[in-house]
Design an enzyme around this catalytic site. Structure first.
Site, mmCIF file in Angstrom:
data_model
loop_
_atom_site.group_PDB
_atom_site.id
_atom_site.type_symbol
_atom_site.label_atom_id
_atom_site.label_comp_id
_atom_site.label_asym_id
_atom_site.label_seq_id
_atom_site.Cartn_x
_atom_site.Cartn_y
_atom_site.Cartn_z
ATOM 1 N N GLY A 177 -0.923 -16.359 -9.319
ATOM 2 C CA GLY A 177 0.416 -16.933 -9.446
ATOM 3 C C GLY A 177 0.500 -18.399 -9.090
ATOM 4 O O GLY A 177 1.558 -18.873 -8.656
ATOM 5 N N TYR A 221 7.966 3.981 0.165
ATOM 6 C CA TYR A 221 8.267 2.556 0.302
ATOM 7 C C TYR A 221 9.338 2.350 1.375
ATOM 8 O O TYR A 221 10.277 3.129 1.503
ATOM 9 C CB TYR A 221 8.763 1.971 -1.015
ATOM 10 C CG TYR A 221 7.722 1.876 -2.106
ATOM 11 C CD1 TYR A 221 6.381 2.129 -1.858
ATOM 12 C CD2 TYR A 221 8.091 1.527 -3.406
ATOM 13 C CE1 TYR A 221 5.432 2.039 -2.864
ATOM 14 C CE2 TYR A 221 7.150 1.431 -4.422
ATOM 15 C CZ TYR A 221 5.828 1.698 -4.148
ATOM 16 O OH TYR A 221 4.905 1.612 -5.156
#
Length: 330
Positions: free
Chosen positions: A219, A53
């Site tokens: 969402g 990441y």
């Protein structure tokens, strides 16, 4: 905050998992530290990251950000259940990826340096390695545990058959093996219900869903578009998903409006209601997004609502009313 055991282990973890993929590429280090501070304040003790990441090959930017936060002291390392991963490339050389004993050793040591800690609570295989023997993988992991560098082990993106292979190989070595599987799972992507969830339940693995809102599509993306706000539905894979599933998403948002709940909270609450799910990974870019996600813990979905969600997002593999994998055993 609610807590549960991670799989069959004795480890207590929060039912919401703080995902850190945005730390660095999307969220500044200062704001990332504020998010982690607030997460602990709210009782979220389970943080998930990976050695890749941060969007810069081999640098582990996100792990470095977390490591500098740990350096702030105040017991934050001791209060955090830290999960990271290894498998994906960290360089351009042949042994800079996958799960050879050599790469596992190098990757673990590099993560420990970046994180500024001497142990990892949960070390996860980011993907299955079909070319490295399980005896080699488990021997390497046993060494890490004997050295005190890792306490528990988990998997990510495994099929049900891979979980069976891993656990049976660990059992033959009288080793605990995996305690968790991290997989994509949400209302729109329910494939793990076919084999992965049954296998995880059988072997006592906690399931940690990633992308719980399908890249933001669950969402409240349509409502955000109507209100003229910034929306992840305007770019990336969300454009194609909405083009194919616009009516379903609209019906979902209408159902959430009837419930008086935000679509994101309903999507997380649905995952929390699934047997075997430890907790979904939330990836807030701001403290406000982190705080908002806690509402999901208080959303109760009644049988009628759960049935309606199954109508909108049908589960895979049912046959004669029986769920997978029993649906195949006619």
């Amino acid at each position: 905050m609610e807590y549960t055991r991670l799989g069959r282990s004795g480890l207590s973890v929060s039912r919401l998992v703080l995902g850190t993929m945005n730390f660095g590429p999307e969220t500044s280090e200062k704001d990332s530290h504020l998010i982690m501070d607030r997460a602990l304040d709210l009782g979220i003790n389970f943080f998930d990251t990976a050695n890749v990441y941060g969007a810069r090959l081999g640098e582990g930017v996100t792990e470095q950000i977390i490591g500098r936060w740990f350096a702030g002291g105040d017991g934050r390392r001791e209060r955090t259940i830290l999960a990271t991963k290894a498998y994906l490339p960290t360089g351009d050389w042949p042994n800079d990826s996958r799960l050879s004993a050599l790469h596992i050793r190098r990757a673990c040591d590099a993560s420990l340096r970046r994180l500024g800690t001497d142990y990892i609570d949960l070390y996860q295989m980011h993907h299955v390695d079909r070319d490295t023997p399980w005896d080699e993988i488990w021997e390497a992991f046993q060494v890490l545990r004997q050295q005190g560098k890792v306490i528990y082990f988990g998997s990510s993106n495994f099929a049900g058959w891979h979980l069976a292979q891993a656990q049976e190989a660990a059992r033959s070595r009288h080793f605990l093996g995996l305690i968790s599987e991290q997989s994509i799972y949400n209302l729109m992507t329910r494939w793990i219900e076919l084999e992965v969830l049954p296998a995880a339940r059988h072997y006592g693995l906690g399931v940690i869903p990633w992308s719980p809102l399908h890249g933001g599509v669950l969402g409240g993306v349509l409502r955000k578009q109507r209100e003229g706000g910034a929306s992840r539905g305007n770019s990336g894979r969300s454009v194609d998903v909405l083009a194919k599933n616009g009516e379903t998403i609209e019906a979902y948002e209408n159902l959430c409006a009837d419930l008086g709940e935000h679509p994101a909270h309903v999507g997380l609450a649905w995952l929390l209601a699934q047997e075997g799910v430890t907790g979904p990974i939330i990836g807030p870019r701001t403290v406000a997004q982190l705080e908002g996600a806690l509402r999901a813990l208080n959303v109760s979905l009644d049988p009628a609502t759960l049935a309606r969600l199954d109508e909108l997002f049908p589960p895979p593999g049912t046959n004669g009313g029986r769920p997978a994998p029993e649906a195949y055993a006619w």
